[in-house]
Design a protein around this motif. Sequence first.
Motif, PDB file in Angstrom:
ATOM      1  N   ARG A 194       0.844  -1.050   0.309  1.00  0.00           N
ATOM      2  CA  ARG A 194      -0.295   0.271   0.151  1.00  0.00           C
ATOM      3  C   ARG A 194       0.732   1.371  -0.168  1.00  0.00           C
ATOM      4  NH1 ARG A 194      -1.433   0.531   5.237  1.00  0.00           N
ATOM      5  NH2 ARG A 194      -3.212   1.106   4.834  1.00  0.00           N
ATOM      6  N   MET A 205       1.798   3.499  -3.210  1.00  0.00           N
ATOM      7  CA  MET A 205       0.171   4.796  -3.300  1.00  0.00           C
ATOM      8  C   MET A 205       0.764   6.022  -3.071  1.00  0.00           C
ATOM      9  SD  MET A 205      -2.456   4.441  -4.172  1.00  0.00           S
ATOM     10  CE  MET A 205      -3.297   3.235  -4.916  1.00  0.00           C
ATOM     11  N   ILE A 206       2.324   6.555  -2.446  1.00  0.00           N
ATOM     12  CA  ILE A 206       2.763   8.084  -2.207  1.00  0.00           C
ATOM     13  C   ILE A 206       2.657   8.718  -3.356  1.00  0.00           C
ATOM     14  CG2 ILE A 206       5.041   9.028  -0.998  1.00  0.00           C
ATOM     15  CD1 ILE A 206       5.586   7.255   1.079  1.00  0.00           C
ATOM     16  N   ASP A 207       2.881   8.060  -3.742  1.00  0.00           N
ATOM     17  CA  ASP A 207       3.442   9.125  -4.994  1.00  0.00           C
ATOM     18  C   ASP A 207       2.001   9.478  -6.121  1.00  0.00           C
ATOM     19  OD1 ASP A 207       6.285  10.283  -5.883  1.00  0.00           O
ATOM     20  OD2 ASP A 207       6.003   9.030  -7.762  1.00  0.00           O
ATOM     21  N   VAL A 208       1.278   8.561  -5.609  1.00  0.00           N
ATOM     22  CA  VAL A 208       0.187   9.634  -5.949  1.00  0.00           C
ATOM     23  C   VAL A 208      -0.584  10.699  -5.217  1.00  0.00           C
ATOM     24  CG1 VAL A 208      -2.536   8.850  -6.575  1.00  0.00           C
ATOM     25  CG2 VAL A 208      -0.148   7.344  -6.952  1.00  0.00           C
ATOM     26  N   PHE A 209      -0.820  10.110  -4.188  1.00  0.00           N
ATOM     27  CA  PHE A 209      -0.299  11.228  -2.947  1.00  0.00           C
ATOM     28  C   PHE A 209      -0.291  12.436  -3.425  1.00  0.00           C
ATOM     29  CE2 PHE A 209      -2.417   7.787  -0.695  1.00  0.00           C
ATOM     30  CZ  PHE A 209      -3.819   7.200  -0.763  1.00  0.00           C
ATOM     31  N   ALA A 227      -0.687   9.085 -13.141  1.00  0.00           N
ATOM     32  CA  ALA A 227      -0.651   8.961 -11.830  1.00  0.00           C
ATOM     33  C   ALA A 227      -1.922   8.344 -11.939  1.00  0.00           C
ATOM     34  CB  ALA A 227      -1.003  10.560 -11.997  1.00  0.00           C
ATOM     35  N   ILE A 228      -2.829   8.468 -13.139  1.00  0.00           N
ATOM     36  CA  ILE A 228      -3.562   6.903 -12.894  1.00  0.00           C
ATOM     37  C   ILE A 228      -3.872   5.438 -13.146  1.00  0.00           C
ATOM     38  CG2 ILE A 228      -4.953   7.101 -14.902  1.00  0.00           C
ATOM     39  CD1 ILE A 228      -7.691   7.527 -14.048  1.00  0.00           C
ATOM     40  N   ALA A 256      -1.580   4.397  -9.917  1.00  0.00           N
ATOM     41  CA  ALA A 256      -2.437   4.392  -9.005  1.00  0.00           C
ATOM     42  C   ALA A 256      -3.553   2.692  -9.066  1.00  0.00           C
ATOM     43  CB  ALA A 256      -3.323   5.263  -8.815  1.00  0.00           C
ATOM     44  N   ALA A 309      -2.725  -0.952  -6.925  1.00  0.00           N
ATOM     45  CA  ALA A 309      -4.091  -1.793  -6.847  1.00  0.00           C
ATOM     46  C   ALA A 309      -4.262  -2.947  -7.201  1.00  0.00           C
ATOM     47  CB  ALA A 309      -5.680  -1.041  -6.863  1.00  0.00           C
TER      48      ALA A 309
END
Lengths: 218, 211
Positions: free
Chosen positions: B150, B153-157, B180-181, B184, B188
Motif C-alpha cells: 500500500r 500510493m505515496i507518489d499518487v498522493f 498518476a492514474i 494508482a 491497486a
Amino acid sequence: MEALAPPQPDHATRDPRGLIACPTCDALHRDMSVAAGARARCTRCGTVLMAPRAGAMTQIVMLAATSAGLMVAAGFFPLPRPFAPGITTHSSLFDAVLAFSSGVLLPLSFATAALIVALPLLRLLAIVYTLAPMALGWRPAPGAVAAFRLAQGLKPWAMAEIFIVGVVVALVKVAGLVTVTLGPAFWAFVALVAVTTLKDTVMCELTIWKTLEERAAS
Amino acid sequence: MENARRTGRILTAARAGLIGCAGCGRVHDRPLSHCLRCGRPLHARKPHSLQRVWAWMIAGLITYIPANVYPMLITRNFGKEYENTIVGGVIELMNHGSYGVALIVFFASIVIPIGKFIAIAYLALSVQSAVVIRGHGRQRLYEVVEFIGRWSMIDVFVVAILAALVQFDFAATINPGIAAISFALSVAFTMLSAQSFDPKSIWDAYEADDT
C-alpha cells in the motif's frame, strides 16, 4: 507469550467448537481462554492468534472515536499553506482530493477521496458500531457481524498514514518554490495516524469475533 | 516456530476433514457457504487462488508500463512546460539535494512495485512446483508484501497535494499527468494480487510431503 496446544487427533473430529484453525496456515489448536496481557501464537507459523487485553473494547471504542474526530478536523482545517506573492491558496484536504477533477483524471479524484477520507472514516464507524455495545456489556447491535467484517476487509485500503508521508514529500518538493508552514490539519493527521496505529495494536480480531459470537448467543 | 522440521506433526483443519475460516479461525465440521461466526464465505482454501494472483499481477504489470513512460507531473512555469515521469521526479529531488526524500520516493515508486512483482511471482511459483522451500521464510515474505504494498500510493498522493498546493496565478501550475492514474491502478491491482494469494498454500507443501 504462550503457544496454544495442538489437539489430539481424535479430539478434532468430535467437537469443532473447541478448536481454532490458524487463519494463516490452517494448523488446528485447542481453543482456550488466554489471560489478559498474554499472547497466543500459532505453533506452526507463529502468527499471533489471540492477544486479549483488559478493557480493550472500551479502549478501542475511545481510540476509534478520537480518530474519527481528528479525521473531521483534518478535513476542515487548512493543510500546509504556501505563502508567496500571487498565489491562490487551495489548501484544505478536500482541495487536494479535487486536484484530479479535470477530465480523464476524474476517477482518480474519487479514488484519492476514498483512500484517504471515506474508507478510513467508514472503517472507524464500523468499529465503533460493533464494539460500543460490547464495551457497555450489551448484546451486539443488529448487523454487527457484517460491520466488523467490513472493518476487517477495509484495513489495507484505509491509507491515511500513507497520505501523511505524501504531504511531507510534497512539502519538500515545493520548498524551493514557496515558503510553507504546517497548518493544524497536518498535525491533526499526524495525531490521527498515531491513534489509529495504537488502536490496531490493541485490537485483537479473533477475541472480538469470539466475544461477538458468545454475546449474540446469550 | 524455530524448528521447521517439527511442522510434520502438526494437524491442519483441512487434513482433519474440517474447514477453518480464514477470517476468524472458527472451525466447521461440514461445508457451509458462509462462516457461522463471522459470515465470511467459507472455503478450505481460497478458490482459484493462483489464477487470481496471476491475473491481477498481469493487470498490474500492464498498467505499470504507462505509469513509467508517461508524465506523472506537468509543471507550467512562466509559459514553459516541464513534464516529469516517476524516475524524473526522483532525479529532480536528488538535484535539489533532498536525498532522504528522494530515497523515500525511489523506494515507494520503484523498488517496492518491482520487488512486489518478483516476490508475488516467486511465492506463486514456489507453491505451484513441488519443491519445498522453508515455510517460515516464505510466510515472512508474504507478510512483508502484504504490509508494504500500500505504501506505493505515496507518489499518487504527492501529485494530488502538489497540484492542490501550487496554483500560482498564470505564473506556475502543477497538473497531474496520465501516469498518476495508471500508477494508482497498478498499485491497486498488485494489492489485489497479494490478497488473492492463500498463505495456507505455502504450508500445504509440507502436508503433501509427509502423508
